[in-house]
Design a protein around this motif. Sequence first.
Motif, mmCIF file in Angstrom:
data_model
loop_
_atom_site.group_PDB
_atom_site.id
_atom_site.type_symbol
_atom_site.label_atom_id
_atom_site.label_comp_id
_atom_site.label_asym_id
_atom_site.label_seq_id
_atom_site.Cartn_x
_atom_site.Cartn_y
_atom_site.Cartn_z
ATOM 1 N N VAL A 1 0.843 -1.203 0.000
ATOM 2 C CA VAL A 1 0.000 0.000 0.000
ATOM 3 C C VAL A 1 0.876 1.250 0.000
ATOM 4 O O VAL A 1 1.729 1.426 0.880
ATOM 5 C CB VAL A 1 -0.933 0.028 1.229
ATOM 6 N N LEU A 2 0.656 2.105 -0.974
ATOM 7 C CA LEU A 2 1.325 3.413 -1.018
ATOM 8 C C LEU A 2 0.506 4.381 -0.176
ATOM 9 O O LEU A 2 -0.599 4.769 -0.553
ATOM 10 C CB LEU A 2 1.427 3.894 -2.466
ATOM 11 N N LEU A 3 1.045 4.756 0.981
ATOM 12 C CA LEU A 3 0.316 5.617 1.908
ATOM 13 C C LEU A 3 0.503 7.100 1.612
ATOM 14 O O LEU A 3 -0.401 7.906 1.859
ATOM 15 C CB LEU A 3 0.770 5.322 3.343
ATOM 16 N N ARG B 1 -4.932 -1.445 -0.896
ATOM 17 C CA ARG B 1 -5.778 -0.549 -0.104
ATOM 18 C C ARG B 1 -5.884 -1.107 1.311
ATOM 19 O O ARG B 1 -6.081 -2.320 1.489
ATOM 20 C CB ARG B 1 -7.182 -0.438 -0.722
ATOM 21 N N LEU B 2 -5.784 -0.276 2.301
ATOM 22 C CA LEU B 2 -5.748 -0.737 3.684
ATOM 23 C C LEU B 2 -7.015 -1.509 4.056
ATOM 24 O O LEU B 2 -8.127 -1.061 3.769
ATOM 25 C CB LEU B 2 -5.598 0.444 4.641
ATOM 26 N N SER B 3 -6.827 -2.628 4.726
ATOM 27 C CA SER B 3 -7.973 -3.350 5.280
ATOM 28 C C SER B 3 -8.082 -3.112 6.791
ATOM 29 O O SER B 3 -8.972 -3.665 7.434
ATOM 30 C CB SER B 3 -7.853 -4.850 5.002
ATOM 31 N N MET B 4 -7.213 -2.249 7.304
ATOM 32 C CA MET B 4 -7.277 -1.850 8.719
ATOM 33 C C MET B 4 -6.716 -0.436 8.832
ATOM 34 O O MET B 4 -5.666 -0.127 8.250
ATOM 35 C CB MET B 4 -6.486 -2.826 9.586
ATOM 36 N N PRO C 1 -7.315 5.891 6.569
ATOM 37 C CA PRO C 1 -8.523 5.127 6.894
ATOM 38 C C PRO C 1 -8.626 3.810 6.127
ATOM 39 O O PRO C 1 -7.915 3.574 5.135
ATOM 40 C CB PRO C 1 -9.649 6.085 6.477
ATOM 41 N N PHE C 2 -9.523 2.988 6.594
ATOM 42 C CA PHE C 2 -9.869 1.744 5.912
ATOM 43 C C PHE C 2 -10.142 2.013 4.437
ATOM 44 O O PHE C 2 -10.830 2.968 4.065
ATOM 45 C CB PHE C 2 -11.120 1.148 6.566
ATOM 46 N N GLY C 3 -9.574 1.170 3.579
ATOM 47 C CA GLY C 3 -9.782 1.306 2.143
ATOM 48 C C GLY C 3 -8.830 2.249 1.456
ATOM 49 O O GLY C 3 -8.858 2.372 0.228
ATOM 50 N N PHE C 4 -7.959 2.917 2.217
ATOM 51 C CA PHE C 4 -7.100 3.951 1.650
ATOM 52 C C PHE C 4 -5.871 3.344 0.994
ATOM 53 O O PHE C 4 -5.290 2.379 1.471
ATOM 54 C CB PHE C 4 -6.653 4.930 2.736
ATOM 55 N N GLY D 1 -16.528 5.337 -3.457
ATOM 56 C CA GLY D 1 -15.277 6.063 -3.495
ATOM 57 C C GLY D 1 -14.076 5.148 -3.483
ATOM 58 O O GLY D 1 -14.201 3.919 -3.448
ATOM 59 N N PRO D 2 -12.872 5.740 -3.468
ATOM 60 C CA PRO D 2 -11.634 4.962 -3.460
ATOM 61 C C PRO D 2 -11.232 4.493 -2.071
ATOM 62 O O PRO D 2 -10.285 3.714 -1.929
ATOM 63 C CB PRO D 2 -10.613 5.951 -4.022
#
Length: 715
Positions: free
Chosen positions: A371-373, A544-547, A590-593, A700-701
């Motif tokens: 995940v690219l934050l 995408r973050l799941s947590m 956030p979640f999904g980010f 949304g994303p």
Amino acid sequence: MEQHQLIDLLKQMTLDEKVGQLLQLAAEFYSEKAEEKTGPMTDLGLTHEDINNAGTTLGISGAKEAIRVQKAYMENNRLGIPTMLMADIIHGFRTIFPIPLGLGSSWDLEAAKKMAEVSAKEAAVSGLHVTFSPMVDLVRDPRWGRVMESTGEDPFLNSRFAEAFVRGYQGEDLKNDFLRVAACVKHFAAYGAAIGGRDYNTVNMSERQLRDSYLPGYKAALDAGAKLVMTSFNTVDGIPATGNKWLFRDVLRKEFGFEGVVISDWGAVIELIPHGVAEDKRQAAELAINAGVDIEMMTTCYTENLKALIDENIVDEAILDEAVLRILTLKNDLGLFENPHRGADVTLEKEVVLSNEHREIAKDVARKSIVLLKNENILPLSKQEKVAIVGPAADSHDVIGVWSWQGKKEEAITLVQGIKQLKVEYMAGKEVFDYFNPSQAAINEAVSLAKEADKVVLALGEEDWMSGEASSRSDIRLPQAQLDLFKAIQAVNENIIVTLYNGRPLDLQGIDSAKAIVEAWFPGTEGGAALADILYGEYNPSGRLSMSFPETVGQVPVYYNGENTGRPYKPGDEKYVSKYLDVSNFAKYPFGFGLSYSNCLYTDLQLSTNELQSGDVLTVSVTLENQSDVAGQETVQLYIRDQIGEVVRPIKELKGFEKVNLLANEQKTVQFTITEELLRYVHSDQTCRSDAGMFDVMIGPNSRDVVTSTFKLLK
């Protein structure tokens, strides 16, 4: 073997033999070396007869050993009943994939299924029959080390991954497909809600919350056909799960219709004593067998006490017979009566385990999980740039995670090795860099390289032992030495890309001013190669973050689908609302980010109707536009909010997602369907139904950045 034959076999068994089927022992009890098993035998008070009758075995490794143990076992078993070989194959056997929290961040169900297929194949040819996976515990507290084994904080996403894992492990024909293994869903139930994020701690929640948020993941795994369920260490409504009759007899058996095997976690039956619900091993055995625990893992409460409990009419022998029949049925479902050695194959084992094909699959899955934050236009790296690769994780093989039983760190690709494979110029230090106490020479070398570089990849993170079982942390920041290193590097070069290997969401204070942050989790055997591909743009990040990641540990637990209060918080509100004085209520990430090297715009949210009647379908669509010259994959997420419920409802809930490939500058329309069934939830009377009224629909994303419309449900 037909069912009536299993029943006939059960009738031939003595009481001792039946009790023996309920005992699981570890591999050392079947060692050829007397000294290796004498000690454990003495510790548990076991006889050779107990070992010969024990129905299942834990942790046998390798086809040759599995064949030897099975052959010896059946020679010593009066009725020729085979043993069943089980192990913790969590995210790969020898070829290690990303930790489950990373797999969850792929939002890719086919990738998860493929991981399970590869894991099953390697395990099966190595002689194993059962994996203690998937773990589908809902997790909301990153202080808990075992969040690494879960796919995250959302019931819907966890449920979809649970299904994918089970189908990957078990396939379509478990009895005849010897390259599959039986799946054991765990930990039943609500283990992920341990108070304070402290492992093995108490869980305290309402039955409604248990049913609405925590049970769906297990149910999904069972509906997909999982053959076993493992008990959890925690209490459920004040009663330890392993002795909780309501949980296993009423919910699991009667409501869910589960007919498979229930196994305790390691030592969980005897732990009923320190929990304070059993006076001794005898009472612990009584509680567990009556609750419906079929197999006792690595303690001897059943072995020592069940026969006497039955002889004294305290436990009905019919309960024992039910448990034994379930175990025999599972052995039959695996084809062990016809083929005791099943998939164990020394020759095929050499070809299959850690094959180049499996490594390539692991690399592909790892790239999808990263995940690219953050990215302030510094990534991807150019092959012409002068890049320094520094930090404790730069050339570390510690990338496979603590729950990789057969994985070998030395077989894993480091980040430096991964970058080297790309045939680009780079600078890397030669000093060994400790995660906690680096030498001054290592620090000086890193700073010196940073001074010379155009950009710096600073590789940081946790060591594997810092997450996983019994690895709860109250402070989830990076070690202080790594924060100090970040400051030292930043003083000479501000163009820092931080990469992270870790098993949980972190408090990123101290490194959040980096120009880019890349979350790689513990990415597995090919992790360094996958991360290198992300950094250099060989692969456009899609994870995408799941947590959720907190701003600070003081917010924990912080998750996207919380409930509103009577004084809901909005940024800028005055004091007397539900908020902190010193930090926002919201997650840092956030979640999904997750970011990518593309830029996708969401517009034109359309509903086919503003009113949904039960039995009908509402279609919602949104237009995606890739506003960049880079092709990418977008994870489109559908959220719904029930505005007025019989009980307070979450501010949003994930109800669907789709991964969409977009070419450079391409537009696509994505559609979701909404039915009345999708809007149901558990009410105060424990029934699951929907309420008429208004609903928000959001796409949304991620869970934060959405476009919104409304519709009305008519009943």
